[in-house]
Design a protein around this motif. Structure first.
Motif, PDB file in Angstrom:
ATOM      1  N   VAL A  22      -4.517   6.286  -2.835  1.00 27.82           N
ATOM      2  CA  VAL A  22      -3.815   5.111  -2.313  1.00 27.82           C
ATOM      3  C   VAL A  22      -3.528   4.159  -3.460  1.00 27.82           C
ATOM      4  O   VAL A  22      -4.452   3.724  -4.155  1.00 27.82           O
ATOM      5  N   ALA A  70      -3.466  -6.665  -0.420  1.00 29.49           N
ATOM      6  CA  ALA A  70      -4.286  -5.458  -0.506  1.00 29.49           C
ATOM      7  C   ALA A  70      -5.381  -5.625  -1.555  1.00 29.49           C
ATOM      8  O   ALA A  70      -6.544  -5.278  -1.328  1.00 29.49           O
ATOM      9  N   ALA A 128      -2.550   0.519  -4.373  1.00 33.82           N
ATOM     10  CA  ALA A 128      -2.653  -0.768  -3.677  1.00 33.82           C
ATOM     11  C   ALA A 128      -2.264  -1.888  -4.628  1.00 33.82           C
ATOM     12  O   ALA A 128      -3.128  -2.604  -5.158  1.00 33.82           O
ATOM     13  N   LEU A 183      -8.583   4.598  -4.395  1.00 32.76           N
ATOM     14  CA  LEU A 183      -7.592   3.531  -4.474  1.00 32.76           C
ATOM     15  C   LEU A 183      -7.414   3.102  -5.918  1.00 32.76           C
ATOM     16  O   LEU A 183      -8.390   2.944  -6.659  1.00 32.76           O
ATOM     17  N   VAL A 234       0.861  -1.183   0.000  1.00 37.64           N
ATOM     18  CA  VAL A 234       0.000   0.000   0.000  1.00 37.64           C
ATOM     19  C   VAL A 234       0.896   1.232   0.000  1.00 37.64           C
ATOM     20  O   VAL A 234       1.814   1.338   0.816  1.00 37.64           O
TER      21      VAL A 234
END
Length: 448
Positions: free
Chosen positions: A54, A61, A56, A349, A43
């Protein structure tokens, strides 16, 4: 042992890249948007104009976001903003009850029992198109795979040919993919209520695109009352209905989704498999030896699938190196712990599948073309290889895509030897799918 072929790649982002820097790089090429530390950190939290972004890329993750903790995330609103002009409210962007209804409506068209029928359609299309490849001259292979994938989509989904609409449809999809379909930083950072100039251009594209899809639908023979559903289109009509003689918007959106997803992703997967075999003759000959006496006729195609482990391994390796869906994204709907990091509600993400597929902790020689990895030894971990995603939103057409890619590649190698005409580098360009950086021409020679 022969040295392994390592395909060229665009340079990665610097390790100190900002979140905004990642978003700007995504517009140009998703294969150059992420820093190298993503290969080693599960991450990577960044900031982009006050918003949390983010990255990932780690297996655990991705597993958490897509499956075990999927309830804490929803699809990125950016995806709806960028994709809705071409797929409307289709299954690629929908959520909740709408998505579940769409999934149920489409599921019967993608069950294992339909594979023999799909394989027969694929073999017919391949049998018509591939023997017509010109020899003695150079051929644009991506154009070839696009045309063939669209023909197959037309037959399997609509029981019709693409002769009248194929050219304009390919031009519009390419124009969208390489233009207004490229995600901008504003797509991530601005709320949907704030329009941009690109949104205006997308709305204009949307009007022309819907008119084309409606024209395609209008060409199709009408299903009479009491007739069995012939294909995916009939199932969609029965699930979502029509308004008089005009297809409902839900039908239009799902037809558009299936055309784009069904032909674009398979065309790119086939291109990369052919290109890799063109650069590595020993694997091309390994496939040729396997397919030499396999019955790939419409009658034998379905049974042939189990007799093509080498061809299947080549396709899987192409999908590992150059996954058509190279990345997906989610938004946190609540605060959640992810691999020891707290991800706050509202954080965006990005999950780069292509980096997962090249993670040195999960794969030997991760950047090299080596189909043997799928022939020798155990299957890769479930969350190390995700060419079709995972979890509730896993690609519904994965089995169709694999069937098509394997059968077409097998038939192509059965008919021809082929090689790339020049040695200029070809890079993957990740925008909405993984396209080649330039037109690549091949020379085909009939196998004697």
């Amino acid at each position: 042992m022969p040295s392994l072929f390592i395909p060229p790649m665009p340079p990665l982002a610097p390790d100190d890249v900002s979140g905004l820097g990642v978003l700007f790089r995504l517009k140009r090429n998703g294969f150059g948007a992420f820093p190298a530390r993503c290969f080693h950190q599960p991450v990577v939290p960044l900031r982009a104009l006050g918003k949390t972004l983010v990255l990932a890329p780690g297996s655990e993750a991705i597993k958490a976001v897509l499956t075990t903790q999927s309830g804490s995330f929803q699809r990125l609103r950016m995806g709806r903003r960028v994709l809705s002009p071409i797929v409307g409210e289709g299954i690629l962007v929908s959520e909740g009850d709408v998505w579940r209804r769409q999934r149920r409506a489409m599921a019967p068209a993608f069950t294992p029992r339909v594979v023999p029928t799909l394989a027969r359609h694929i073999a017919v299309c391949a049998g018509d198109a591939l023997p017509a490849i010109p020899t003695g001259t150079s051929v644009d292979v991506f154009g070839l795979t696009q045309t063939l994938a669209l023909d197959i989509a037309a037959v399997t989904m609509f029981s019709m040919t693409s002769a009248t609409f194929g050219g304009i449809l390919r031009r519009m999809v390419t124009s969208f993919m390489m233009g207004i379909g490229q995600p901008r930083p504003t797509d991530f950072l601005l709320p949907p209520s704030v329009p941009t100039l690109v949104d205006w251009r997308r709305a204009r594209f949307r009007r022309r695109w819907v008119a084309l899809i409606e024209a395609i639908i209008a060409e199709r023979p009408v299903l009479e009352n009491g007739e069995e559903a012939r294909d995916l289109f009939d199932l969609l009509v029965r699930a979502f209905g029509v308004n008089g003689m005009t297809p409902g918007q839900a039908v239009v959106d799902e037809v558009a989704t299936m055309i784009v997803a069904g032909h674009e992703t398979t065309a790119t997967a086939l291109f990369w498999a052919i290109w890799l075999l063109g650069r590595v003759p020993r694997w091309q000959e390994a496939v040729a030896e396997e397919v030499g006496h396999v019955d790939l006729s419409p009658e034998g195609a379905a049974a042939a699938l189990t007799a093509l482990p080498v061809t299947t391994a080549v396709v899987r390796e192409a999908l590992r190196l150059f996954p058509p869906a190279f990345m997906t994204g989610r938004e946190a709907v609540e605060d959640v712990a992810l691999c020891g990091q707290i991800v706050r509600r509202g954080a965006m993400l990005l999950l780069p599948f292509w980096m997962l597929h090249r993670n040195p902790g999960l794969w030997r020689d991760p950047d090299a073309f080596d189909p043997g990895r799928f022939l020798d030894g155990p299957e890769p971990d479930r969350f190390a290889f995700l060419p079709f995603g995972a979890g509730p939103h896993v690609c519904i057409g994965a089995q169709l895509a694999m069937t098509e890619a394997v059968l077409v590649l097998a038939r192509l190698v059965q008919l021809y030897q082929f090689a790339v005409v020049d040695d200029e580098p070809v890079l993957p360009v990740g925008v909405l799918s993984t396209r080649p950086s330039r037109a690549v021409r091949f020379r085909f020679t009939p196998r004697g």
